[in-house]
Design an enzyme around this catalytic site. Sequence first.
Site: not given
Ligand code: NAD
Length: 485
Positions: A180, A211, A214, A255, A289, A389
């Site tokens: 996803k 998708g 949530p 991550e 990140c 962040e």
């Molecule tokens: P996000 O948390 O908004 O979304 C990440 C993914 O999670 C998306 O696919 C989103 O649809 C999904 N998601 C969101 N809510 C969910 C839920 N309730 N249940 C299941 N899936 C859900 O993050 P973003 O804005 O896409 O990315 C930015 C963040 O990602 C930053 O905090 C960054 O630090 C982190 N990040 C971490 C790494 C790492 O390797 N540690 C790498 C890249 C980004």
Amino acid sequence: MISSVRHLMEAGFLCKFYIDGEWRKPIGSATAAAVNPATEQPIAEVALGNDEDVERAVAAARRAFAGWSRKPAAERAALLDRVHDLILDRLELFAQALTSEMGAAITYARRAQVPLAAEHIRVARDNLATYSFINPRGNTAIMREAIGVCGLITPWNWPLYQITAKVGPALAAGCTVVLKPSELSPLSALLFAEVMDDAGCPPGVFNLVNGIGPIVGAALASHPHVDMISITGSTRAGILVAQAAAPTVKRVAQELGGKSPNIILPDADLSRAVPLGVGAAFRNLGQSCSAPTRMLVSRSQMADVEVLAAAAASEMVVGDPRAESTTHGPIANRPQFERIQAMIGVGLEEGAKLVIGGPGRPDNLQVGLYARPTIFSNVRRDMRIAHEEIFGPVLSIIPYDTIDEAVEIANDTVYGLGAHVQGTDIEMVRAVAGRIQSGQVHLNHPDWDPNAPFGGYKRSGNGREYGLEGMEEYLETKAVLGFYR
Ligand code: NAD
């Protein structure tokens, strides 16, 4: 060359999911627009899935698991080989998709986002080729076996790279997957599914459902037939996924966020360390990140560092991401742009010293989600810009008086993903690195290493990606006693 959006449109993939080796129509009718952040105009309408789409994809992955996990390693490696080569063959198509969906400068997409993504597949293939899945310990065989069906949830900042960092090792381990991708960067994910199909991936081994988190992400996280979730995203989403996964006791690899420190020791060559530190903080516009967005500097060197840092930031060419001369494009999406603007405002309100940049767009760019590369100095540890962040081109320079204090500031965060240390006395640099609580520490700006495991201490996550550890994340351990006589 045909544009990536036109390619996907003509192939009919935009409003379909890839399930069980076929492009299938979604069960529901929800769609969302992919928006180009350089123009803020919609560029494509993409289908959004629901629980039933997840059900079909998980069922397909379940059916495929027994066959795929028992395939000889050489057959799994051969698929990864083809995937690797096809990504590189289609480098330009992927680069264009990334530029359109999240604003990566085309030069950066070609040089980094796409080839580094292919590297994750190559590393997974190489590890698989040499991995020993059964090892003796006395009379007992220690077996490493694929954990099962994996739900892979990825973010928008390095869209293709985050996908390959999960799909490559999961498939190498023998798992089957449902991906996803971020709803904010669906185009490169659809192109990746096409690569999987063209590479001859057996039906059900790789599935894609687009998708929102949530709905599709949550359905995967709670699904009783999904054995593991790997999520890259915000700490907020990582927690929600872990909560949804808890009742089915599945493994959750996370991550998550970061606020990585860059300690510049007093004996560092500032003329090298500072520009490279600014470059690392602003790589991908700080939407990484592990971006080292806290630069820790000996108090007596603050004035020199400010001058060098401002000079480095002023060399960034922010503009149309399709232009060859652009080094940095727009911020990837509006919510992120608003957050960055808000946090620049917070820095000013908190009384940090503005060295360069500031709120609003650069003067010559009034349309599109462009932000000014911004550096604050004299940042205090209690300021929000020192510990939250921001995920944008905002660097906080924080003074320290002693090396002990520098280490204390570096560790004064809920995160622990990346860290950097600069200095001439390599013994001292190593000693400081040993005291930092984070999953990676980079000494004097080494080259990127796709074999180096990557992941977080503390609220930056659980588990590791990349390299050998990245593949082992997808393996269970089985001890078979009495196996050897
Ligand atoms: P996000 O948390 O908004 O979304 C990440 C993914 O999670 C998306 O696919 C989103 O649809 C999904 N998601 C969101 N809510 C969910 C839920 N309730 N249940 C299941 N899936 C859900 O993050 P973003 O804005 O896409 O990315 C930015 C963040 O990602 C930053 O905090 C960054 O630090 C982190 N990040 C971490 C790494 C790492 O390797 N540690 C790498 C890249 C980004």
